[in-house]
Design an enzyme around this catalytic site. Structure first.
Site, PDB file in Angstrom:
ATOM      1  N   ARG A  47      63.659  76.600  36.068  1.00  9.12           N
ATOM      2  CA  ARG A  47      64.320  75.623  35.191  1.00  9.12           C
ATOM      3  C   ARG A  47      65.899  76.276  34.787  1.00  9.12           C
ATOM      4  O   ARG A  47      66.678  75.282  34.305  1.00  9.12           O
ATOM      5  CB  ARG A  47      63.522  75.358  34.076  1.00  9.12           C
ATOM      6  CG  ARG A  47      64.054  74.193  33.161  1.00  9.12           C
ATOM      7  CD  ARG A  47      63.181  73.657  32.245  1.00  9.12           C
ATOM      8  NE  ARG A  47      62.118  74.083  31.942  1.00  9.12           N
ATOM      9  CZ  ARG A  47      62.183  75.085  30.782  1.00  9.12           C
ATOM     10  NH1 ARG A  47      63.424  75.093  29.948  1.00  9.12           N
ATOM     11  NH2 ARG A  47      61.078  75.780  30.419  1.00  9.12           N
TER      12      ARG A  47
ATOM     13  N   TYR B 190      77.668  50.801  34.999  1.00  6.64           N
ATOM     14  CA  TYR B 190      76.642  50.524  36.096  1.00  6.64           C
ATOM     15  C   TYR B 190      75.129  50.289  34.936  1.00  6.64           C
ATOM     16  O   TYR B 190      75.419  50.671  33.737  1.00  6.64           O
ATOM     17  CB  TYR B 190      76.021  52.137  36.640  1.00  6.64           C
ATOM     18  CG  TYR B 190      74.490  52.103  37.071  1.00  6.64           C
ATOM     19  CD1 TYR B 190      74.185  51.445  38.231  1.00  6.64           C
ATOM     20  CD2 TYR B 190      73.601  52.998  36.394  1.00  6.64           C
ATOM     21  CE1 TYR B 190      72.727  51.170  38.703  1.00  6.64           C
ATOM     22  CE2 TYR B 190      72.354  52.929  36.922  1.00  6.64           C
ATOM     23  CZ  TYR B 190      71.991  52.000  38.121  1.00  6.64           C
ATOM     24  OH  TYR B 190      70.609  52.355  38.318  1.00  6.64           O
TER      25      TYR B 190
ATOM     26  N   LYS C 255      74.111  57.991  46.033  1.00  3.19           N
ATOM     27  CA  LYS C 255      74.846  57.253  46.787  1.00  3.19           C
ATOM     28  C   LYS C 255      75.809  57.892  47.774  1.00  3.19           C
ATOM     29  O   LYS C 255      74.957  58.580  48.774  1.00  3.19           O
ATOM     30  CB  LYS C 255      75.581  56.399  45.693  1.00  3.19           C
ATOM     31  CG  LYS C 255      75.039  55.876  44.359  1.00  3.19           C
ATOM     32  CD  LYS C 255      74.123  54.872  44.674  1.00  3.19           C
ATOM     33  CE  LYS C 255      73.124  54.916  43.585  1.00  3.19           C
ATOM     34  NZ  LYS C 255      73.967  54.497  42.136  1.00  3.19           N
TER      35      LYS C 255
ATOM     36  N   ASP D  27      82.868  58.124  35.658  1.00  2.61           N
ATOM     37  CA  ASP D  27      81.930  58.022  36.886  1.00  2.61           C
ATOM     38  C   ASP D  27      82.515  57.444  38.046  1.00  2.61           C
ATOM     39  O   ASP D  27      83.129  56.513  38.084  1.00  2.61           O
ATOM     40  CB  ASP D  27      80.932  56.782  36.321  1.00  2.61           C
ATOM     41  CG  ASP D  27      79.543  56.774  37.358  1.00  2.61           C
ATOM     42  OD1 ASP D  27      80.080  57.138  38.592  1.00  2.61           O
ATOM     43  OD2 ASP D  27      78.561  56.446  36.839  1.00  2.61           O
TER      44      ASP D  27
HETATM   45  C1  LIG Z   1      73.576  54.207  40.679  1.00  2.15           C
HETATM   46  C2  LIG Z   1      74.431  54.721  39.714  1.00  2.15           C
HETATM   47  C3  LIG Z   1      74.193  55.546  38.747  1.00  2.15           C
HETATM   48  C4  LIG Z   1      72.836  56.105  38.550  1.00  2.15           C
HETATM   49  O1  LIG Z   1      72.410  56.887  39.314  1.00  2.15           O
HETATM   50  P1  LIG Z   1      70.883  57.289  39.617  1.00  2.15           P
HETATM   51  O2  LIG Z   1      70.917  58.333  40.711  1.00  2.15           O
HETATM   52  O3  LIG Z   1      70.260  56.054  40.311  1.00  2.15           O
HETATM   53  O4  LIG Z   1      70.186  57.611  38.341  1.00  2.15           O
HETATM   54  C5  LIG Z   1      75.301  55.460  37.811  1.00  2.15           C
HETATM   55  N1  LIG Z   1      76.422  55.220  37.834  1.00  2.15           N
HETATM   56  C6  LIG Z   1      76.804  54.667  39.074  1.00  2.15           C
HETATM   57  C7  LIG Z   1      78.301  53.995  39.295  1.00  2.15           C
HETATM   58  C8  LIG Z   1      75.903  54.073  40.025  1.00  2.15           C
HETATM   59  O5  LIG Z   1      76.174  53.307  41.027  1.00  2.15           O
END
Ligand SMILES: *Cc1c(COP(=O)(O)O)cnc(C)c1O
Length: 421
Positions: free
Chosen positions: A72, A130, A220, A195
């Site tokens: 951890r 998101y 992604k 982001d």
């Molecule tokens: C999918 C997504 C998230 C969240 O990510 P997870 O891996 O599903 O927790 C955050 N920001 C954006 C722009 C996303 O497309």
């Protein structure tokens, strides 16, 4: 990408070279070619005094001294992926988490940690975000208050207890672009989190614009094959220390097997992003000319990029491969198209090697307050398409037959209305 010097890292290599080699230092000395996967949950300790020193170092967000002690606190396989991502973002370091949401939650907590004077803390967030990120902020789950603003309303929303400014560019799901230089100017001395999931470090490096924290849902494009849930934040050493402290305290770890898969995906990241981007341009143009489509949101179209933020040498080198479009016939037509696609998978997520189609109002952004959804253009007729790296003609053939279903329906409805008059 057109200025070769800009693409070079500290060690002089260009982006594609670093994508192929980053985080792989020392492998030759180990006598291996692929990074080893370390699955240990605990580590045998040779010497208590040194182990205690290691615990002290990691508790402050630093590196282990010798032994990682306990998984951890640190994992060498995860650390290799973190090094690689930091290299690609031009960051001092990065911290990986068990999901994009875990990374976002950790960044919010790290921003509170940085400002003990700010009480519960306040965040200024640019919409759209998101759906999960919007919800985490709107719900107040972490104790932080949030003000949601448009990109030009950031400065006036800042309060004495504001700890962070948050934005996505391109934004999910409408592909809205935020001018990073302008955002950083408005934030003044406050840290900005971007982001950058849709852009990836191939197309955009927010740290160059004075942003403090770059967030990825590594689920992604970074993972890119639809088989890993992960998140990461790239930042300075000072921010990374706070993020590690939060990760140790909350346990929002990335599993080493997932880290291995992410690391394995990085050498092909530039190839995947550019191939998908080339396909997306063709799809966007054809969608824009299709009678069943009333509007296409795509950063490669001037209408979606009024400030000229996309292009060689600009904030974002290219428009990427995610786009959204409004379908004629509303929710019914949208659900018919989702049902009719064959090659394309009707599924949430994006950035996979294959094409994905989803309905933001009904799925990814369902959790966003309805009035906020409407105001930010997340209508029932909006569909989001993540174009994959298949041959774009095959993707288009599939979409065209699916859109024909929607058209049939819309026509049938119009006919029914005409007949009933
Ligand atoms: C999918 C997504 C998230 C969240 O990510 P997870 O891996 O599903 O927790 C955050 N920001 C954006 C722009 C996303 O497309």
């Amino acid at each position: 990408m057109h200025d070769p010097a800009r693409r070079r890292g500290v060690n002089g290599h260009r982006f594609e070279t670093r994508a192929a080699h980053a985080g792989r230092e020392g492998l030759r000395a180990l006598g291996v070619h692929a990074p080893p996967i370390d699955l240990s949950s605990t580590y045998p300790l040779e010497d208590l005094a040194q182990a205690t020193q290691s615990v002290d170092s990691m508790a402050k967000g630093g590196e282990p001294v010798g032994s990682p002690i306990y998984a951890r606190m640190h994992n060498p396989t995860v650390a290799r992926f973190e090094e690689a991502l930091a290299e690609l973002e031009g960051a001092e370091a990065s911290v990986a988490f068990g999901s994009g949401m875990a990374a976002f939650a950790a960044a919010l907590l790290a921003a509170r940690l940085a400002r003990p004077d700010a009480g519960a803390g306040h965040v200024v967030a640019v919409r759209p975000l998101y759906g999960g990120s919007d919800h985490l902020l709107a719900s107040g789950l972490l104790g932080l208050e949030a003000s949601f603003v448009s990109p030009d309303g950031v400065k006036s929303a800042i309060r004495p207890d504001t700890v962070l400014v948050v934005a996505e560019t391109p934004g999910n799901p409408t592909l809205d672009l935020v001018d990073l230089d302008d955002l950083v100017r408005q934030a003044g001395t406050l840290p900005v989190l971007i982001d950058s999931t849709f852009a990836t470090p191939v197309l955009q490096r927010p740290l160059r614009h004075g942003v403090s924290l770059v967030l990825h849902s590594a689920t992604k494009f970074l993972g890119g094959h639809g088989d890993v849930i992960a998140g990461a934040v790239a930042a300075s050493q000072a921010w990374v220390a706070r993020l590690r402290q939060v990760r140790i305290a909350t346990g929002a770890l990335l599993h080493p097997l997932a880290a291995y898969l992410l690391h394995r995906s990085l050498p092909t990241l530039p190839l995947r992003v550019r191939a998908a981007q080339a396909g997306a341009r063709l799809i966007a143009e054809r969608l824009a000319g299709h009678p069943a489509v009333s509007h296409v949101l795509y950063p490669g179209f001037g209408g979606s990029d009024p400030r000229g933020l996309v292009g060689p040498g600009r904030q974002m080198e290219g428009p990427g491969s995610v786009l959204s479009f409004e379908i004629v016939g509303g929710l019914e037509a949208a659900s018919r198209v989702m049902k009719a696609v064959r090659l394309t998978t009707p599924a949430v997520s994006l950035g996979s090697a294959d094409t994905l189609l989803q309905h933001p109002a009904g799925l990814t952004h369902r959790i966003v307050a309805e009035d906020a959804r409407e105001r930010t253009g997340i209508s029932p007729s909006l569909l989001r398409l993540s174009v994959g790296i298949e041959d774009p003609e095959d993707i288009w053939a599939d979409l065209e037959q699916a859109l024909a279903q929607a058209g049939t329906h819309a026509n049938a409805k119009a006919m029914a209305e005409i007949v009933s008059v």
